[in-house]
Scaffold this active site. Structure first.
Site, PDB file in Angstrom:
ATOM      1  N   HIS A   1     -10.860   6.251   6.771  1.00 16.80           N
ATOM      2  CA  HIS A   1     -10.225   7.465   7.134  1.00 16.80           C
ATOM      3  C   HIS A   1     -11.321   8.497   7.407  1.00 16.80           C
ATOM      4  CE1 HIS A   1      -6.311   5.412   5.682  1.00 16.80           C
ATOM      5  NE2 HIS A   1      -5.975   5.572   7.136  1.00 16.80           N
TER       6      HIS A   1
ATOM      7  N   ASP B   1       0.965  -1.255  -0.050  1.00 17.37           N
ATOM      8  CA  ASP B   1       0.029  -0.017  -0.083  1.00 17.37           C
ATOM      9  C   ASP B   1       0.915   1.147   0.055  1.00 17.37           C
ATOM     10  OD1 ASP B   1      -2.673  -0.907   0.297  1.00 17.37           O
ATOM     11  OD2 ASP B   1      -2.121  -2.086   1.872  1.00 17.37           O
TER      12      ASP B   1
ATOM     13  N   ASP C   1      -0.502   8.495   4.375  1.00 14.24           N
ATOM     14  CA  ASP C   1      -0.695   7.801   5.630  1.00 14.24           C
ATOM     15  C   ASP C   1       0.520   7.954   6.516  1.00 14.24           C
ATOM     16  OD1 ASP C   1      -3.474   7.482   5.258  1.00 14.24           O
ATOM     17  OD2 ASP C   1      -2.997   5.828   3.931  1.00 14.24           O
TER      18      ASP C   1
ATOM     19  N   CYS D   1      -5.112  10.435  -0.775  1.00 12.88           N
ATOM     20  CA  CYS D   1      -4.121   9.334  -0.134  1.00 12.88           C
ATOM     21  C   CYS D   1      -2.911   9.104  -0.967  1.00 12.88           C
ATOM     22  CB  CYS D   1      -4.881   7.904  -0.281  1.00 12.88           C
ATOM     23  SG  CYS D   1      -6.557   7.846   0.009  1.00 12.88           S
TER      24      CYS D   1
HETATM   25  C1  CIR Z   1      -5.251   0.795   3.234  1.00 17.96           C
HETATM   26  O1  CIR Z   1      -6.098   0.279   3.613  1.00 17.96           O
HETATM   27  O2  CIR Z   1      -4.358   1.294   4.090  1.00 17.96           O
HETATM   28  C2  CIR Z   1      -4.856   1.091   1.906  1.00 17.96           C
HETATM   29  N1  CIR Z   1      -5.300   0.122   1.184  1.00 17.96           N
HETATM   30  C3  CIR Z   1      -5.751   2.455   1.420  1.00 17.96           C
HETATM   31  C4  CIR Z   1      -5.246   3.742   2.014  1.00 17.96           C
HETATM   32  C5  CIR Z   1      -5.853   4.797   1.807  1.00 17.96           C
HETATM   33  N2  CIR Z   1      -5.402   6.109   2.201  1.00 17.96           N
HETATM   34  C6  CIR Z   1      -6.206   7.128   2.642  1.00 17.96           C
HETATM   35  O3  CIR Z   1      -7.362   7.303   2.631  1.00 17.96           O
HETATM   36  N3  CIR Z   1      -5.429   8.023   3.211  1.00 17.96           N
END
Ligand code: CIR
Length: 256
Positions: free
Chosen positions: A164, A61, A67, A251
């Protein structure tokens, strides 16, 4: 105004990324790369310089760079991602952050605190922080203490359903807020001009404002129309392959 953006190329292992909806299928890697190219091009059109980090196959990811770090005005905060398979991403984003921030302005969220940047929404000098399955009370306590050091403020928003905070609410500057689902009626956001996203286009609540332009995911006509009606020029970017991993436009970058 934003000057800089950091992104990371998707890795082949992205097909094994975390998803809440396996029914959407696995991402097509080649298509994801083309969509990522278009994302970078859209950001460049908004007048920012884009630092492109190489793919990191150890972390499926890792293209979701929002993140593992939060850039909060004068400081950068390396987070402590709550998803075990993503936790190590914090060590990999650090090198990129160091190119822009001196050591004394790089802060860290430490265990037992967890926090992911997708849970942080910046509105000027105030930061809303979602308390989610990934971001815990101790992480938020540490985050707010760091903000206070720099004269910034933070407040907690408990999440009920979404991954999130920014999965469902995004600030477009000028007091305009895109809201969907559980955020439509939250008292925390009552003072904003709320642009309500219809449930069938909820994914597209995750748009990003970049220097006056709003980047909107392609394929969500009601959201595109609402953003244009609010007075913003729009750039569309297809994010279908990232959606399969619950990832959206915000993201995929750190903007500062
Ligand atoms: C996760 O579940 O961490 C990733 N597949 C998606 C992250 C998405 N990030 C975000 O909303 N900032």
């Amino acid at each position: 105004m934003f000057q800089h953006v950091i992104v990371r190329r998707p890795c082949r292992a992205m097909v094994d990324g975390i998803t809440s909806d396996p029914g959407l299928g696995k991402p097509n890697y080649e298509l994801a790369l083309r969509q990522h190219d278009a994302y970078i091009a859209a950001l460049e059109r908004c007048g920012v310089d884009v630092t492109v980090l190489p793919a990191d196959e150890r972390y499926p990811d890792s293209c979701f760079v929002e993140d593992p770090a939060v850039i909060a005005g004068p400081c950068a905060i390396i987070t402590n991602p709550g998803a075990p398979s993503r936790n190590g991403e914090k060590d990999e984003i650090l090198g990129a952050v160091r190119k822009f921030f001196p050591e004394e302005r790089i802060e860290h969220i430490r265990a037992p605190g967890t926090l992911e940047g997708g849970d942080v929404m910046m509105v000027g000098t105030h930061f809303y922080v979602g308390r989610s399955a990934r971001t815990n009370a101790e992480g938020i306590r540490q985050f707010r203490a760091i903000l206070a050091k720099y004269g910034l403020t933070g407040s907690e928003v408990p999440l009920e359903k979404v991954l999130h905070l920014k999965t469902g609410v995004n600030y477009l500057e000028n007091n305009n807020l895109l809201v969907s689902g559980e955020f439509v009626d939250k008292p925390d956001f009552a003072a904003y001009n709320r642009i309500v996203i219809p449930e069938e286009e909820a994914y597209a609540a995750n748009c990003i404002w970049v220097n006056g332009t709003v980047i909107v995911p392609a394929g969500y006509p009601a959201v595109e129309r609402a953003v244009r009606e609010a007075g913003y020029p729009v750039l569309l970017v297809d994010t279908s392959e990232f959606r399969k991993l619950d990832g959206g436009l915000s993201c995929l970058s750190l903007r500062f």
